[in-house]
Design a protein around this motif. Structure first.
Motif, mmCIF file in Angstrom:
data_model
loop_
_atom_site.group_PDB
_atom_site.id
_atom_site.type_symbol
_atom_site.label_atom_id
_atom_site.label_comp_id
_atom_site.label_asym_id
_atom_site.label_seq_id
_atom_site.Cartn_x
_atom_site.Cartn_y
_atom_site.Cartn_z
ATOM 1 N N GLU A 22 0.705 -1.104 0.074
ATOM 2 C CA GLU A 22 -0.031 0.082 0.071
ATOM 3 C C GLU A 22 0.733 1.365 0.050
ATOM 4 O OE1 GLU A 22 -2.294 -0.617 3.511
ATOM 5 O OE2 GLU A 22 -3.712 -2.002 2.515
ATOM 6 N N ALA A 23 2.173 1.144 0.465
ATOM 7 C CA ALA A 23 2.891 2.374 0.472
ATOM 8 C C ALA A 23 3.357 2.984 -0.827
ATOM 9 C CB ALA A 23 4.247 1.990 1.155
ATOM 10 N N THR A 24 3.387 4.274 -0.732
ATOM 11 C CA THR A 24 3.700 4.943 -2.160
ATOM 12 C C THR A 24 5.568 5.154 -2.037
ATOM 13 O OG1 THR A 24 3.164 6.999 -1.064
ATOM 14 C CG2 THR A 24 1.590 5.694 -2.671
ATOM 15 N N GLU A 25 5.898 4.960 -0.668
ATOM 16 C CA GLU A 25 7.494 5.313 -0.467
ATOM 17 C C GLU A 25 7.781 4.101 0.095
ATOM 18 O OE1 GLU A 25 7.267 9.008 2.020
ATOM 19 O OE2 GLU A 25 7.418 9.963 0.270
ATOM 20 N N PRO A 26 9.204 3.982 0.349
ATOM 21 C CA PRO A 26 10.051 2.822 1.116
ATOM 22 C C PRO A 26 9.492 3.140 2.525
ATOM 23 C CG PRO A 26 11.492 3.733 -0.372
ATOM 24 C CD PRO A 26 10.373 4.769 -0.429
ATOM 25 N N ILE A 27 9.732 2.095 3.441
ATOM 26 C CA ILE A 27 9.358 2.173 4.559
ATOM 27 C C ILE A 27 10.633 2.115 5.461
ATOM 28 C CG2 ILE A 27 8.324 0.837 6.525
ATOM 29 C CD1 ILE A 27 6.124 -0.092 4.491
ATOM 30 N N TYR A 28 11.090 2.814 6.342
ATOM 31 C CA TYR A 28 12.145 2.658 7.386
ATOM 32 C C TYR A 28 12.075 2.166 8.456
ATOM 33 C CZ TYR A 28 13.444 6.472 3.813
ATOM 34 O OH TYR A 28 13.512 7.065 2.686
ATOM 35 N N ILE A 29 13.054 1.115 8.714
ATOM 36 C CA ILE A 29 13.033 0.356 9.860
ATOM 37 C C ILE A 29 14.100 0.952 10.913
ATOM 38 C CG2 ILE A 29 13.446 -1.925 10.667
ATOM 39 C CD1 ILE A 29 10.921 -1.718 8.662
ATOM 40 N N THR A 30 13.797 1.062 12.004
ATOM 41 C CA THR A 30 14.865 1.409 13.088
ATOM 42 C C THR A 30 15.072 0.573 14.132
ATOM 43 O OG1 THR A 30 13.155 2.326 14.471
ATOM 44 C CG2 THR A 30 13.883 4.045 13.036
ATOM 45 N N LYS A 31 16.178 0.559 14.660
ATOM 46 C CA LYS A 31 16.683 -0.445 15.659
ATOM 47 C C LYS A 31 17.469 0.684 16.658
ATOM 48 C CE LYS A 31 20.048 -4.414 16.067
ATOM 49 N NZ LYS A 31 20.839 -5.070 15.245
ATOM 50 N N ASN A 32 16.902 0.377 17.915
ATOM 51 C CA ASN A 32 17.227 1.041 18.974
ATOM 52 C C ASN A 32 17.391 2.787 18.827
ATOM 53 O OD1 ASN A 32 18.037 -1.068 20.505
ATOM 54 N ND2 ASN A 32 19.955 -1.265 19.460
ATOM 55 N N GLY A 33 16.115 2.877 18.135
ATOM 56 C CA GLY A 33 16.091 4.363 17.616
ATOM 57 C C GLY A 33 16.875 5.048 16.367
ATOM 58 N N TYR A 34 17.561 4.317 15.633
ATOM 59 C CA TYR A 34 18.373 4.691 14.588
ATOM 60 C C TYR A 34 17.989 4.054 13.283
ATOM 61 C CZ TYR A 34 21.353 6.889 18.312
ATOM 62 O OH TYR A 34 21.926 7.651 19.309
ATOM 63 N N GLY A 35 18.338 4.396 12.352
ATOM 64 C CA GLY A 35 17.787 3.814 11.045
ATOM 65 C C GLY A 35 18.754 2.851 10.720
ATOM 66 N N ASP A 36 18.086 1.496 10.157
ATOM 67 C CA ASP A 36 18.681 0.505 10.231
ATOM 68 C C ASP A 36 18.508 -0.409 8.602
ATOM 69 O OD1 ASP A 36 20.318 -1.741 11.263
ATOM 70 O OD2 ASP A 36 18.444 -2.959 11.088
ATOM 71 N N MET A 37 17.406 -0.475 8.279
ATOM 72 C CA MET A 37 16.919 -0.852 7.090
ATOM 73 C C MET A 37 15.979 0.050 6.222
ATOM 74 S SD MET A 37 16.625 -4.809 7.968
ATOM 75 C CE MET A 37 15.612 -4.906 9.268
ATOM 76 N N VAL A 38 15.628 -0.569 5.115
ATOM 77 C CA VAL A 38 14.531 0.190 4.343
ATOM 78 C C VAL A 38 14.004 -0.995 3.445
ATOM 79 C CG1 VAL A 38 13.948 1.846 2.273
ATOM 80 C CG2 VAL A 38 15.678 2.374 3.910
ATOM 81 N N ILE A 39 12.476 -0.982 3.723
ATOM 82 C CA ILE A 39 11.847 -2.131 2.836
ATOM 83 C C ILE A 39 10.686 -1.532 1.688
ATOM 84 C CG2 ILE A 39 12.182 -3.758 4.636
ATOM 85 C CD1 ILE A 39 9.508 -3.413 5.572
#
Length: 86
Positions: A22-39
């Motif tokens: 459903e997303a129109t942009e990548p989804i950012y995944i954080t780990k311990n409050g910091y950016g870690d991955m993009v899906i």
């Protein structure tokens, strides 16, 4: 606005998959409050690759123009017409 979720939410794979579709942009995944991955969905990934390919071709064309590697359009068309008897 980009969607940002914590890595612990990746446990809900069905929900994450639906969110990506459903997303129109990548989804950012954080780990311990910091950016870690993009899906993102496969469709979005392929669209991004397609656009990247176009941008690379445009950059190469602009570099050729800057180097003076250009052809005269009229003479090129004339040559094609003569070659194919058009």
């Amino acid at each position: 606005m980009p969607k940002i979720i914590p890595i612990r939410d990746l446990k809900n794979t069905s929900e994450i998959s639906q969110m990506c579709q459903e997303a129109t942009e990548p989804i950012y995944i954080t780990k311990n409050g910091y950016g870690d991955m993009v899906i993102m969905s496969v469709k979005m990934y392929e669209e991004k690759l397609y656009m990247l390919n176009i941008y690379n071709k445009l950059a190469a064309a602009e570099a050729q123009i800057a180097e003076g590697k250009v052809l005269n359009g009229d003479s090129c068309l004339k040559s094609i017409r003569e070659k194919y008897n058009v």
